[in-house]
Design a protein around this motif. Sequence first.
Motif, short mmCIF file in Angstrom:
data_model
loop_
_atom_site.label_atom_id
_atom_site.label_comp_id
_atom_site.label_asym_id
_atom_site.label_seq_id
_atom_site.Cartn_x
_atom_site.Cartn_y
_atom_site.Cartn_z
N LYS A 186 -30.23 58.95 -15.96
CA LYS A 186 -30.31 57.67 -17.00
C LYS A 186 -30.01 58.28 -18.57
O LYS A 186 -30.12 59.61 -18.64
CB LYS A 186 -31.72 57.28 -17.18
N GLU A 187 -29.11 57.26 -19.31
CA GLU A 187 -28.78 57.71 -20.59
C GLU A 187 -30.09 57.59 -21.45
O GLU A 187 -31.15 57.04 -21.34
CB GLU A 187 -27.92 56.78 -21.12
N VAL A 228 -27.42 62.35 -20.98
CA VAL A 228 -27.50 62.16 -19.65
C VAL A 228 -28.91 62.72 -18.90
O VAL A 228 -28.35 64.03 -18.78
CB VAL A 228 -26.65 61.56 -18.57
N GLU A 229 -29.94 62.20 -18.80
CA GLU A 229 -30.96 63.23 -18.03
C GLU A 229 -30.73 62.70 -16.64
O GLU A 229 -30.58 61.73 -16.27
CB GLU A 229 -32.17 62.61 -18.66
N PHE A 230 -30.82 63.93 -15.84
CA PHE A 230 -30.80 63.81 -14.39
C PHE A 230 -32.17 64.55 -13.87
O PHE A 230 -32.57 65.43 -14.36
CB PHE A 230 -29.65 64.43 -13.95
N GLN A 242 -30.27 68.03 -18.53
CA GLN A 242 -29.73 66.81 -19.20
C GLN A 242 -28.30 67.27 -19.48
O GLN A 242 -27.83 68.52 -19.44
CB GLN A 242 -30.36 66.70 -20.47
N ILE A 243 -27.42 66.36 -19.70
CA ILE A 243 -25.90 66.59 -20.11
C ILE A 243 -25.74 66.13 -21.38
O ILE A 243 -25.96 64.89 -21.48
CB ILE A 243 -25.04 65.96 -18.96
N THR A 244 -25.57 66.79 -22.12
CA THR A 244 -25.17 66.57 -23.56
C THR A 244 -23.64 65.45 -23.76
O THR A 244 -22.82 66.57 -23.38
CB THR A 244 -25.41 67.33 -24.77
N MET A 245 -23.41 64.63 -24.51
CA MET A 245 -22.23 64.00 -24.36
C MET A 245 -21.37 64.34 -25.33
O MET A 245 -20.06 63.84 -25.24
CB MET A 245 -22.59 62.49 -24.31
N GLY A 246 -21.78 65.31 -26.26
CA GLY A 246 -20.73 65.86 -27.17
C GLY A 246 -20.11 64.60 -28.02
O GLY A 246 -18.85 64.88 -28.19
N GLY A 247 -20.94 63.98 -28.50
CA GLY A 247 -20.37 63.05 -29.68
C GLY A 247 -20.20 61.70 -28.96
O GLY A 247 -19.64 60.82 -29.79
N LYS A 248 -20.16 61.44 -27.69
CA LYS A 248 -19.69 60.22 -27.14
C LYS A 248 -20.79 59.22 -27.35
O LYS A 248 -22.14 59.49 -27.56
CB LYS A 248 -19.40 60.45 -25.61
N SER A 249 -20.57 57.94 -27.22
CA SER A 249 -21.53 56.89 -27.34
C SER A 249 -22.53 56.79 -26.46
O SER A 249 -22.29 57.26 -25.20
CB SER A 249 -20.72 55.43 -27.51
N ILE A 250 -23.52 55.93 -26.74
CA ILE A 250 -24.70 55.63 -25.56
C ILE A 250 -24.15 55.02 -24.35
O ILE A 250 -24.55 54.93 -23.58
CB ILE A 250 -25.64 55.05 -26.41
N THR A 274 -22.63 55.79 -12.63
CA THR A 274 -21.92 56.31 -11.59
C THR A 274 -22.35 57.47 -10.92
O THR A 274 -22.24 57.73 -9.55
CB THR A 274 -20.44 56.61 -12.11
N LEU A 275 -23.24 58.37 -11.78
CA LEU A 275 -23.82 59.55 -11.04
C LEU A 275 -24.83 59.15 -10.15
O LEU A 275 -24.99 59.57 -8.98
CB LEU A 275 -24.45 60.49 -12.03
N LYS A 276 -25.55 58.16 -10.66
CA LYS A 276 -26.73 57.52 -9.63
C LYS A 276 -26.15 56.98 -8.51
O LYS A 276 -27.00 57.15 -7.30
CB LYS A 276 -27.48 56.68 -10.59
#
Length: 560
Positions: free
Chosen positions: A291-292, A303-305, A351-359, A368-370
């Motif tokens: 989930k975001e 993104v927390e997984f 968690q995966i940090t999106m590096g400046g990408k939007s929510i 897509t991961l889920k």
Amino acid sequence: MFSTIRSRLIIIGVLILASLFSLYPRDLKVRERDPATGAIRDTVERHVPLKRGLDLQGGMHLALELDQSKRVSADPKKDIDLALTVLRKRIDELGTQEPVIQKQGDERIVVELAGETDPERAKRIVQRSAFLEFRITDRTGALEKALPAMDRELKNLGIKVDTSTGVEPAKGPSTVQQLLQGGDTGKKGAGKGKDSTQDTSFVIGGELSSLIQAGAAAGFSPMPGEYLVPKTAQPRVDSLLRLPEIARLLPRSVEWRWSGSEISVGTQAYYLLYVVEDKPMVTGSSLVDAKENLDPLTNGAIVEFELDHAGARRFGEGTAKHVGDFMAIILDDRVQGRPPVIQSRIDRRGQITMGGKSIQEARDLALTLKAGALPVPLKIVEERQVGASLGADSINKGVLAGLVGTGLVVLIMIGYYRLSGALAVLALALYILFTLGGLSILDATLTLPGLAGIVLSIGIAVDANVLIFERIREELALGKTVRLSIDEGFKHAMNAIVDSNLATVITALFLFQFGTGPVKGFAVTLIMGIFASMITAVYVTRTFYMIWLEKQPAMTTLSI
């Protein structure tokens, strides 16, 4: 008699109110995250029952096939079935109302998204493979050791490469090593140890600015297994590394992957090339949830997984073994940001940090991961946009056809059966209301074939009345009273009505089971119409006759 009429009128009234309630548009409160700020907010959406299909409100139509140019499928039929399941999960999470996702033959999947307002986003979600891996970057210098042999092999092959453009220069050295800048494990910031810009979470594209500052003297401070490649040379380097003569020189224990996006070092644009272990610690197949969210410290998208039990065990053992090493997070064969350092054992959650990408991008990645990874990437072989104006034209023509058909039925029924025909027409108005209300309760989607099903079932509805009226005429011809003729007419016509409608329902069920989306829409409306016609023809019309007889008990003739 009066008590029976009253109970019948109460039941009919309840059906009318239920149908009207199900068809009445209403506002629904929806809780969602603001794409710009990430804040949770409540919004009010207008819920309009009886959703319209692709052919009535516009949308997009996609035909997809396995893209075996990227990954060869050992069992295409099995993979297309698995891809169908994954797509259904993804599109359900996407929130598209009543999507059509079905297999066409053994090689193609058809996706229809009615009312889709962002077709590019939908295509990205549909096509993304979403194959997630966690791999340790190489610390052995495997590529540096292989570079001299690669250079010799390129020289033997007669291939020369310019370091700025990736094409053959007129003179000068011609080595892969010139294209692969970095990888010096002795530079500052490389090797094991704590990195102040990292934490126990997974960081994609972490503090790139601070990393550049730390290596300001050289312009860039690489980590183990990381190499800079000029953006202009990246396609050429990629093709060289894929040459069988070059690929076999890299040890089998490692593989190479490109970064997911370019970076800037000074005024130059580069892609990062990573050498990673050939076996992942864990893959996305072990994910049970994603989930975001927003990082409470940086307010950036993440993104927390969560992993399943077996995946958590493998991941915990792997991260504990590699504390101080760098771990690449690879999605669809692309490294997502710079690999973070593993500072402690990580088990079930990360968690995966999106590096400046939007929510929104974080939400799409979580979605897509889920849903799971596609077994083989999909390619779009047919794309069609259906405009809202075309949908409106279809609605207008469908409504016009329905009005003309209904008008002819009304004229014939009243002209042939007189006052009895008028009672049937009054019941027919309730039939249309009950049919639309039933479709709304079922949360069905109305399509152009569905409109055709409604028009057809109008004829079926009056057909039951025709059987009843003709039977009443026969009873009157035998000299029976009006009341007895009506009772006998309804009683003896019932078997024929049930048999004909049952045969139609069975046929419609086969259409629903084995048909495609539009055919299923036709079947649903036809079945609902048949049930509504049974209620109106047998129950409502009979109630109207009872009211008529109650007001004129001495009636000796019947307008039929």
